[in-house]
Design an enzyme around this catalytic site. Sequence first.
Site, PDB file in Angstrom:
ATOM      1  N   SER A  33       4.145 -38.982 -17.002  1.00 30.95           N
ATOM      2  CA  SER A  33       3.422 -39.633 -18.093  1.00 30.95           C
ATOM      3  C   SER A  33       2.287 -40.535 -17.626  1.00 30.95           C
ATOM      4  CB  SER A  33       4.396 -40.451 -18.950  1.00 30.95           C
ATOM      5  OG  SER A  33       5.088 -41.404 -18.148  1.00 30.95           O
ATOM      6  N   GLY A  70       7.703 -37.573 -18.802  1.00 30.32           N
ATOM      7  CA  GLY A  70       9.137 -37.440 -18.565  1.00 30.32           C
ATOM      8  C   GLY A  70       9.498 -36.530 -17.412  1.00 30.32           C
ATOM      9  N   ASN A  99      10.364 -41.098 -12.864  1.00 25.09           N
ATOM     10  CA  ASN A  99      11.468 -40.789 -13.779  1.00 25.09           C
ATOM     11  C   ASN A  99      12.783 -40.572 -13.031  1.00 25.09           C
ATOM     12  OD1 ASN A  99      10.123 -40.743 -16.450  1.00 25.09           O
ATOM     13  ND2 ASN A  99       8.920 -39.110 -15.519  1.00 25.09           N
ATOM     14  N   ASP A 180       5.476 -50.904 -24.013  1.00 23.22           N
ATOM     15  CA  ASP A 180       6.734 -50.530 -23.364  1.00 23.22           C
ATOM     16  C   ASP A 180       6.881 -51.152 -21.976  1.00 23.22           C
ATOM     17  OD1 ASP A 180       4.934 -49.094 -21.830  1.00 23.22           O
ATOM     18  OD2 ASP A 180       5.673 -47.128 -22.423  1.00 23.22           O
ATOM     19  N   HIS A 183       3.635 -48.177 -19.167  1.00 18.88           N
ATOM     20  CA  HIS A 183       2.486 -47.284 -19.087  1.00 18.88           C
ATOM     21  C   HIS A 183       1.151 -48.016 -19.228  1.00 18.88           C
ATOM     22  CE1 HIS A 183       5.826 -44.588 -20.260  1.00 18.88           C
ATOM     23  NE2 HIS A 183       5.192 -43.728 -19.471  1.00 18.88           N
TER      24      HIS A 183
END
Length: 209
Positions: A33, A70, A99, A180, A183
């Site tokens: 991502s 992801g 991840n 979040d 990112h």
Amino acid sequence: MTPTMIRIFILLVFIFTPLGASAKQTILIVGDSLSAAYGLKQSEGWVNLLQNKFDQEQHAIELINVSVSGQTTGNALLTLNEHLKRYQPSHVLIELGANDGLRGFPIKQIKQDLKQLVETSQATGAHVAVMEIQIPPNLGPRYTSLFTAVFSETTQKTNTTLMPFFMLAVAGNPELIQNDNLHPNLQAQPIIRDFMAKEITIWLEKTAP
């Protein structure tokens, strides 16, 4: 063909070949991502911004972005051969592992998958760079330390390039991170673009024939 015709042919080739022309370098970016413009439009992500920069500066560099939000190192192995066959890149940049680490995957498995990604890419003749991913210390200092070491160990064993983590350019500034806390946001993308323009240029020069 007479000697005179040969001389004319050579002269025409020289005239119609631009000075400084070079073969296009195709870089396959295999990431997650962080490179897939998560939470943004694809046109706003650092990869697209960097391609625009290369085009404007007339660099013969094409970025092929197959990053998926992801994605883990294991997921990437399932599609890598297909991407390599389709795009036949001269270079492969592997930006993966975040991840895996955030989910606490076994270090041994991450190392094995990452090494396989590198060696599969090398088998096609591509030059490979691995980005040194860093994760928050949520799983404790020992796991975090072992995780970070995977990337340098892999590049040393496979004789590939270790590329600095581009998030280091923005991670210290909360104004450049999405809600979040993971990112990079819209404002961070040009900063990452410039960081990666420098690192990719160094890499291409290092691997030039």
